[in-house]
Design an enzyme around this catalytic site. Sequence first.
Site, PDB file in Angstrom:
ATOM      1  N   LYS A   1       0.834  -1.196   0.000  1.00 52.28           N
ATOM      2  CA  LYS A   1       0.000   0.000   0.000  1.00 52.28           C
ATOM      3  C   LYS A   1       0.873   1.252   0.000  1.00 52.28           C
ATOM      4  O   LYS A   1       2.021   1.221   0.461  1.00 52.28           O
ATOM      5  CB  LYS A   1      -0.888   0.025   1.252  1.00 52.28           C
ATOM      6  CG  LYS A   1      -1.935  -1.065   1.326  1.00 52.28           C
ATOM      7  CD  LYS A   1      -2.713  -0.966   2.614  1.00 52.28           C
ATOM      8  CE  LYS A   1      -3.751  -2.070   2.719  1.00 52.28           C
ATOM      9  NZ  LYS A   1      -4.852  -1.903   1.743  1.00 52.28           N
TER      10      LYS A   1
ATOM     11  N   ARG B   1     -10.437 -11.464   1.520  1.00 49.30           N
ATOM     12  CA  ARG B   1     -11.378 -12.434   0.965  1.00 49.30           C
ATOM     13  C   ARG B   1     -10.796 -13.854   0.992  1.00 49.30           C
ATOM     14  O   ARG B   1     -11.544 -14.822   1.038  1.00 49.30           O
ATOM     15  CB  ARG B   1     -11.791 -12.026  -0.446  1.00 49.30           C
ATOM     16  CG  ARG B   1     -10.683 -12.047  -1.484  1.00 49.30           C
ATOM     17  CD  ARG B   1     -11.028 -11.248  -2.715  1.00 49.30           C
ATOM     18  NE  ARG B   1     -11.025  -9.811  -2.416  1.00 49.30           N
ATOM     19  CZ  ARG B   1     -11.360  -8.876  -3.295  1.00 49.30           C
ATOM     20  NH1 ARG B   1     -11.751  -9.219  -4.521  1.00 49.30           N
ATOM     21  NH2 ARG B   1     -11.320  -7.607  -2.972  1.00 49.30           N
TER      22      ARG B   1
END
Length: 494
Positions: free
Chosen positions: A274, A348
């Site tokens: 990130k 996920r």
Amino acid sequence: MPIKVNLASSDPLSTAVDVVVIGVPEGASTGEGVLARLVEALGESVARQVKRDDFMGKKDQSIDFATHGALKPGRVLLLGLGGGKITDVDCRVLAAKGARFANGVRAESVAVAVPPGVERGERAAAEGLVLGAYRFTRYLTGDRVPKVALSRGTVVVEGKPGKAARDAVALGQQVGEAICVARDLVNEPPNELYPEALARVAAALGKQRGLKVTVFDKAALTRRGMKLIMAVGQGSAREPRLVHMIYAPPGKPKGKLAFVGKGLTFDSGGLCIKPAPGMEEMKGDMGGAANVVALMTAVAALKPNVEVHGIIGAAENMPDGAAYRPGDIFGSLDGRTVEIINTDAEGRLVLADCLAYARALKPDLIVDNATLTGACMVALGPTVSGFFTNREELADRVRSAAKAAGESMWQMPLVEELREGLKSDWADIRHTAERWGGAITAALFLREFVGDTPWVHVDIAGPSMASKPYGIVSKGGTGHGVLTFLRLIEGFTG
């Protein structure tokens, strides 16, 4: 120590506390009600201040008065209730705002008057006092430590309260404290709260509340074939964990529910790292897991006649030489293989193994919640969760539960055409698609692992943390979703 809440039957303006909080319906004037009594006790300065501030009891209006010994409360805070029907949601917000105000003026005690005739008003007011009084001060030292703590709260009602009202206040305190558990966990720094530490907190709370708790370490996860959780955590020095908390009521339960939470105690993005600005907020990427711990703590107090399972997948997503890569293919507990596309879409993957584990329990409903996608926050803003479901009748239940809880949730569609983007040339499925509809494709990926089980996915990326306080919400971790999930559980008990 959290605020201690009790119940009293008295005139709010005769209650000996530092701050008393009273809701005022829209259309209030200084010639009637509490305003008239304040004019009588404190003089015409009250009327002048009301006129100057244009206070008329509209929603979100507030006005306060120092009593200077003319009344037993040291200060009186009036909050506008608006012109609609007053509900328990209003009572919770009224109490939370009042407690936050009391914190701001360094009060030690606060009382809130529950408007008469509000169903569940006493419980909601107790919840609100605890939530509004919340502060995370664990790492403050010296002059930064608050000099005064708001330690005593009173729910004031008309008439003589019975056992039901006393029990409601006691339950409200426990539910409020449970939500504060979620806030504490989200606010903890990632060097202190890592997967093993999160599992320890869940196990300790479970033991205190009489829950059965099982923790799966790296060896157990490997034996069970939970390769997706292991993949996400393999770049970190901190090993992943799966936590299974169980509440079983006495007698025959009316159903079995499973709540699943994403527990990324820190998400660097892995090799798809990130950008630095804002990365410190990634300590809160375990908001879904925090909610599950809080929910199970509240369920132990609520004691519904339904079996409830709380399942947490905890990992840390870090970029080192052992980290998983784009292009890797891993198996899963479900059995299917997954091609990795972006290592910053790790949540996920953890949830996929957790959902397959939950499905094997054969519950009547699986609800997962996760700080899953920035796309959901782009779509709905920072205060609303998006939810998806494979059963339309469940959508109605979630909407009703969220409205009753006073939490903002909006149904999002499972657009079947976007499932095409999850097709892989090399594995059974890839875990991300194109950026368009990112929250939807994430939900479609999760759906692959629940089979035919009724399922709801709640993306709490926006409201799991707050940049400033509002309503019942504190700055930092919020516990958003716990009240809605409690309402869902209560709905299953009939």
